[in-house]
Design an enzyme around this catalytic site. Structure first.
Site, PDB file in Angstrom:
ATOM      1  N   ASN A  61      79.517 -15.769 -11.987  1.00 32.69           N
ATOM      2  CA  ASN A  61      80.522 -16.833 -12.045  1.00 32.69           C
ATOM      3  C   ASN A  61      79.941 -18.007 -12.820  1.00 32.69           C
ATOM      4  O   ASN A  61      78.815 -17.955 -13.300  1.00 32.69           O
ATOM      5  CB  ASN A  61      80.962 -17.237 -10.637  1.00 32.69           C
ATOM      6  N   LYS A  86      88.481 -22.281   5.849  1.00 29.87           N
ATOM      7  CA  LYS A  86      87.146 -21.722   5.679  1.00 29.87           C
ATOM      8  C   LYS A  86      86.192 -22.264   6.733  1.00 29.87           C
ATOM      9  O   LYS A  86      85.350 -21.527   7.270  1.00 29.87           O
ATOM     10  CB  LYS A  86      86.624 -22.038   4.275  1.00 29.87           C
ATOM     11  N   LYS A 106      84.414 -19.475   9.021  1.00 30.86           N
ATOM     12  CA  LYS A 106      82.986 -19.235   8.868  1.00 30.86           C
ATOM     13  C   LYS A 106      82.172 -19.706  10.062  1.00 30.86           C
ATOM     14  O   LYS A 106      81.062 -19.223  10.290  1.00 30.86           O
ATOM     15  CB  LYS A 106      82.467 -19.946   7.606  1.00 30.86           C
TER      16      LYS A 106
END
Length: 431
Positions: A241, A370, A374
């Site tokens: 990326n 998230k 997480k």
């Protein structure tokens, strides 16, 4: 090597309370600073640094190199320090009694600002061909370097090696670093190499002379991840990326500047590790996961790396060639979730786990999701839809588990790093 870039609450209050030059109750009350002014355009900042040190109650004497004298005058430094300025190793009046030895013994701390590539090289290799370098070789006091040079010079292997050499010296009181900052330079280029601002250098001086009082994370162990990961497809191709690693490297440097023991686990990037930071170079997500686990236990984890979500199931042993049937079909499988794994309850879970959410839409909603998914303590919501990867600036929002949001305007990544490090230090003062 940033390395100190923001003000602790205590030192800010001290400086706000002090009166002009002749102060008696400052953060540096009576402490002695020997300032070596190197040759560089940033030398003008040394004048403001002298003013701040004296305002904080410190005493200053100055050594001006020949290069430094091209940018600031001995008269200016003498007027601000209230002492004669030393320029030559061979001045009869000064060296009759071995003046460079007297200088090195007088000081509680030696500060080199700007610390040019030449001065760093001389100190690292024991060269002593002028007053500044001879004084550095003769001193048994701590030395604080404030580097200033072109971005390509700062990243040159010779400079990197000299910085590492100074970091590795044993015995004595050692070399320490403040900066360099990222920003636009006199040459028109942009990147790390700007000398730290005088207020940041003063903070570093106070930290050294106060026995670390200005380093609130001293004794804390930190793991930072940065950069991309690279997942091989065949010996010449891979999935990766656009992460440059700049934000993660800046955060590692800012935390080290506050006294933390920082391990930086970095994917493949073209960056130099900040001074005082231990870098572990990795390639794939599984490499990064293993390096993070090896760096535990830690008090703090800041996971900025853009880890590839998937990898190829079975890397080809040879280069995949074009074929008449068209491109090959690649079967992808999930990579380990480093953030979720580190956030899970267990004996080695860091006390504070900070994740990053790089999003192109629905920034806050996706970041909150998230954070919950997480299990980390904080999430940094990072809008990457508009020229963030590889850029020098960033705008982020910090969200914690209580729902508190702090949106920071677009600023340099170094400034974002300092703000986050300051918030982490504040968190540990409160717990």
């Amino acid at each position: 090597m940033f390395l100190v870039g923001f003000l602790s609450g205590a030192s800010t209050l001290t400086r706000a309370a002090v009166k002009p030059m002749a102060m008696s109750m400052g953060a540096l009350d009576g402490r002695k600073v020997l300032l070596i002014v190197g040759g560089g355009i940033a030398a003008y900042k040394a004048l403001e640094l002298v003013r701040l040190i004296r305002k904080a109650g410190g005493q200053v004497r100055a050594v001006l190199t020949a290069g430094g004298a091209a940018f600031v005058t001995p008269l200016s430094l003498a007027a601000l320090t209230n002492h004669p300025v030393r320029e030559s190793l061979f001045a009869p009046d000064d060296e009759t009694a071995m003046g460079h030895i007297e200088l090195s013994r007088w000081a509680d701390l030696v500060v080199v600002a700007p610390a040019t590539a030449g001065l760093i090289a001389k100190a690292a290799n024991g060269m002593a061909d002028d007053l500044a370098s001879t004084t550095l070789l003769a001193t048994d006091k701590p030395v604080l370097m404030a580097p200033a040079m072109n971005v390509r010079m700062w990243g040159h292997p010779a400079v990197v090696a000299n910085v590492a050499r100074l970091d590795g010296f044993e015995g004595g009181t050692g070399f320490h670093w403040v900066g360099p900052d990222e920003g636009e330079m006199a040459c028109g280029e942009y990147g790390p190499g700007r000398m730290a601002e005088p207020a940041a250098i003063l903070d570093a001086i106070e930290s050294r002379l106060a026995g670390g009082a200005g380093q609130p994370l001293r004794g804390r162990r930190v793991v930072v991840t940065a950069g991309p990961t690279f997942e091989a497809v065949d010996p010449v191709r891979g999935l990766t990326n656009r992460s440059s690693g700049k934000q993660g490297y800046a955060i590692a440097g800012a935390l080290a500047a506050l006294g933390a023991e920082v391990t930086l686990v970095s994917g493949p990037v073209a960056l130099t590790a900040p001074p005082g930071v231990t870098r572990i170079a990795v390639e794939s997500a599984r490499d990064m996961q293993a390096a993070v686990q090896a760096a535990l236990p830690a008090d703090i984890a800041v996971l900025t790396a853009a880890v590839a979500d998937w990898r190829v199931d079975g890397v080809a042993s040879g280069k995949i060639k074009k074929a008449p049937g068209g491109p090959p079909t690649l079967r992808l499988i999930e990579n380990p979730d480093i953030l979720a794994g580190l956030s899970a309850p267990g004996p080695q879970r860091p006390a504070l786990v900070v994740g990053f959410a790089a999003e192109t839409e629905n920034l806050i909603a996706n970041a909150r999701a998230k954070l919950s998914r997480k299990g980390c303590d904080w999430i940094v919501a990072n809008d990457v839809s508009d020229d963030v990867f590889g850029a020098e600036g960033n705008a982020v929002t910090l969200i914690d588990r209580s729902g508190r949001e702090d949106a920071w305007p677009r600023q340099s990544k170094a400034a974002v790093a300092r703000a986050l490090a300051a918030r982490i230090a504040e968190h540990f003062r409160e717990v």
